[in-house]
Write a protein that holds these residues in place. Structure first.
Motif, PDB file in Angstrom:
ATOM      1  N   MET A   1      26.847 -64.615  56.565  1.00  0.00           N
ATOM      2  CA  MET A   1      28.158 -64.025  56.532  1.00  0.00           C
ATOM      3  C   MET A   1      28.163 -62.765  55.660  1.00  0.00           C
ATOM      4  SD  MET A   1      31.682 -65.861  55.432  1.00  0.00           S
ATOM      5  CE  MET A   1      31.875 -65.473  53.723  1.00  0.00           C
ATOM      6  N   PHE A   2      27.916 -62.892  54.347  1.00  0.00           N
ATOM      7  CA  PHE A   2      27.948 -61.731  53.464  1.00  0.00           C
ATOM      8  C   PHE A   2      26.804 -60.774  53.736  1.00  0.00           C
ATOM      9  CE2 PHE A   2      30.150 -64.776  50.424  1.00  0.00           C
ATOM     10  CZ  PHE A   2      31.416 -64.307  50.749  1.00  0.00           C
ATOM     11  N   GLU A   3      25.664 -61.299  54.189  1.00  0.00           N
ATOM     12  CA  GLU A   3      24.514 -60.426  54.414  1.00  0.00           C
ATOM     13  C   GLU A   3      24.777 -59.431  55.532  1.00  0.00           C
ATOM     14  OE1 GLU A   3      20.914 -62.239  56.384  1.00  0.00           O
ATOM     15  OE2 GLU A   3      22.079 -64.042  56.000  1.00  0.00           O
ATOM     16  N   GLN A   4      25.770 -59.689  56.359  1.00  0.00           N
ATOM     17  CA  GLN A   4      26.116 -58.760  57.436  1.00  0.00           C
ATOM     18  C   GLN A   4      27.018 -57.620  56.956  1.00  0.00           C
ATOM     19  OE1 GLN A   4      24.533 -59.128  60.297  1.00  0.00           O
ATOM     20  NE2 GLN A   4      23.607 -60.979  59.462  1.00  0.00           N
ATOM     21  N   LEU A   5      27.551 -57.743  55.749  1.00  0.00           N
ATOM     22  CA  LEU A   5      28.449 -56.725  55.209  1.00  0.00           C
ATOM     23  C   LEU A   5      27.661 -55.583  54.566  1.00  0.00           C
ATOM     24  CD1 LEU A   5      31.053 -58.999  53.363  1.00  0.00           C
ATOM     25  CD2 LEU A   5      31.226 -58.049  55.664  1.00  0.00           C
ATOM     26  N   THR A   6      28.276 -54.418  54.531  1.00  0.00           N
ATOM     27  CA  THR A   6      27.681 -53.339  53.753  1.00  0.00           C
ATOM     28  C   THR A   6      27.862 -53.683  52.278  1.00  0.00           C
ATOM     29  OG1 THR A   6      29.732 -52.076  53.587  1.00  0.00           O
ATOM     30  CG2 THR A   6      28.297 -51.616  55.505  1.00  0.00           C
ATOM     31  N   LEU A   7      27.067 -53.074  51.440  1.00  0.00           N
ATOM     32  CA  LEU A   7      27.208 -53.282  50.001  1.00  0.00           C
ATOM     33  C   LEU A   7      28.597 -52.855  49.536  1.00  0.00           C
ATOM     34  CD1 LEU A   7      25.779 -54.227  47.459  1.00  0.00           C
ATOM     35  CD2 LEU A   7      24.847 -51.923  47.192  1.00  0.00           C
ATOM     36  N   LYS A   8      29.096 -51.764  50.095  1.00  0.00           N
ATOM     37  CA  LYS A   8      30.442 -51.277  49.750  1.00  0.00           C
ATOM     38  C   LYS A   8      31.493 -52.340  50.076  1.00  0.00           C
ATOM     39  CE  LYS A   8      33.560 -47.365  50.699  1.00  0.00           C
ATOM     40  NZ  LYS A   8      34.773 -48.058  50.997  1.00  0.00           N
ATOM     41  N   LYS A   9      31.423 -52.900  51.276  1.00  0.00           N
ATOM     42  CA  LYS A   9      32.420 -53.904  51.697  1.00  0.00           C
ATOM     43  C   LYS A   9      32.300 -55.175  50.850  1.00  0.00           C
ATOM     44  CE  LYS A   9      35.733 -55.400  54.233  1.00  0.00           C
ATOM     45  NZ  LYS A   9      37.085 -54.889  54.002  1.00  0.00           N
ATOM     46  N   TYR A  10      31.064 -55.598  50.586  1.00  0.00           N
ATOM     47  CA  TYR A  10      30.866 -56.807  49.776  1.00  0.00           C
ATOM     48  C   TYR A  10      31.488 -56.630  48.391  1.00  0.00           C
ATOM     49  CZ  TYR A  10      28.665 -60.551  47.145  1.00  0.00           C
ATOM     50  OH  TYR A  10      28.461 -61.655  46.338  1.00  0.00           O
ATOM     51  N   THR A  11      31.230 -55.486  47.776  1.00  0.00           N
ATOM     52  CA  THR A  11      31.765 -55.276  46.425  1.00  0.00           C
ATOM     53  C   THR A  11      33.280 -55.124  46.437  1.00  0.00           C
ATOM     54  OG1 THR A  11      31.268 -52.893  46.524  1.00  0.00           O
ATOM     55  CG2 THR A  11      29.624 -54.337  45.485  1.00  0.00           C
ATOM     56  N   GLU A  12      33.843 -54.590  47.516  1.00  0.00           N
ATOM     57  CA  GLU A  12      35.303 -54.512  47.628  1.00  0.00           C
ATOM     58  C   GLU A  12      35.911 -55.911  47.697  1.00  0.00           C
ATOM     59  OE1 GLU A  12      35.969 -52.042  51.050  1.00  0.00           O
ATOM     60  OE2 GLU A  12      35.644 -50.180  49.918  1.00  0.00           O
ATOM     61  N   ILE A  13      35.300 -56.780  48.497  1.00  0.00           N
ATOM     62  CA  ILE A  13      35.796 -58.163  48.598  1.00  0.00           C
ATOM     63  C   ILE A  13      35.613 -58.870  47.261  1.00  0.00           C
ATOM     64  CG2 ILE A  13      35.515 -60.397  49.741  1.00  0.00           C
ATOM     65  CD1 ILE A  13      34.564 -58.812  52.237  1.00  0.00           C
ATOM     66  N   LEU A  14      34.470 -58.656  46.626  1.00  0.00           N
ATOM     67  CA  LEU A  14      34.195 -59.265  45.322  1.00  0.00           C
ATOM     68  C   LEU A  14      35.246 -58.838  44.304  1.00  0.00           C
ATOM     69  CD1 LEU A  14      32.055 -61.039  43.868  1.00  0.00           C
ATOM     70  CD2 LEU A  14      30.872 -58.920  43.275  1.00  0.00           C
ATOM     71  N   ALA A  15      35.688 -57.592  44.346  1.00  0.00           N
ATOM     72  CA  ALA A  15      36.673 -57.064  43.395  1.00  0.00           C
ATOM     73  C   ALA A  15      38.105 -57.480  43.726  1.00  0.00           C
ATOM     74  CB  ALA A  15      36.579 -55.539  43.359  1.00  0.00           C
ATOM     75  N   SER A  16      38.318 -58.006  44.917  1.00  0.00           N
ATOM     76  CA  SER A  16      39.680 -58.350  45.350  1.00  0.00           C
ATOM     77  C   SER A  16      40.145 -59.662  44.722  1.00  0.00           C
ATOM     78  CB  SER A  16      39.716 -58.468  46.880  1.00  0.00           C
ATOM     79  OG  SER A  16      39.118 -59.691  47.305  1.00  0.00           O
TER      80      SER A  16
END
Length: 191
Positions: A1-16
């Motif tokens: 799931m997360f491995e399919q995300l860009t690093l930018k998108k992953y960190t945005e979700i992490l910060a949310s």
């Protein structure tokens, strides 16, 4: 799931304010990045001084990198399961007991994932320390950074083990999980 995300998108979700991913997932991603650094130092070394051993080491770290990405997802799934259990009905005594049983299973599962991260970090750390002496001088610093990130990911994953074991009522199970984490930590610190 997360491995399919860009690093930018992953960190945005992490910060949310989303409940997942969290620290455990992030630590597994950091460990994957650490393996990438070690793997890169291996691949560069192999281009300079080819040897069969570099292929074996490279394969090990490629697999470890993927394992950490899977563990990142597993950590988030484990926490989501805890949240699902918390939303179980608790109007009757039977419902309360069922909810408590499921929560205890969920806390156990949620403690196992960071313990897996710790063990995988220890395995990667042990191998990376062995190859550090032989990697090409210009990428040795990348290998050192990978080693340090693996060490930190293992040490910080212990916090996630303890965050879940403190909620486990079965004292024997709690002590077993905590002792396993302490054993891995002592081996990591000895590296």
């Amino acid at each position: 799931m997360f491995e399919q995300l860009t690093l930018k998108k992953y960190t945005e979700i992490l910060a949310s304010n989303a409940p997942t991913p969290g620290g455990g997932s992030a630590l597994a991603v950091v460990a994957s990045i650490a393996c990438s650094l070690v793997e890169m130092s291996i691949n560069v070394t192999n281009t300079k001084t080819p040897a069969e051993q570099w292929q074996s080491h490279g394969n090990f770290f490629a697999k470890a990198r993927q394992k950490f990405l899977r563990l990142s997802d597993e950590d988030a799934q484990a926490f989501r399961h805890i949240l699902d259990c918390m939303h179980m009905p608790k109007d009757t005594q039977d419902q309360q007991l069922a909810r408590q049983r499921e929560l205890q299973k969920a806390y156990h599962r949620a403690a196992l994932v960071p313990l897996d991260v710790m063990n995988a970090c220890l395995n990667a750390l042990t191998r990376a320390r062995l190859i550090l002496k032989e990697v090409y001088a210009y990428v040795a610093s990348d290998c050192v950074i990978g080693i340090d990130l693996l060490r930190q990911a293992a040490e910080n994953s212990a916090e996630n083990v303890y965050a879940n074991t403190c909620l486990i009522k079965d004292e024997q199970l709690r002590n077993s999980l905590e002792n396993q984490a302490k054993q891995v930590l002592s081996q990591v610190k000895a590296q």
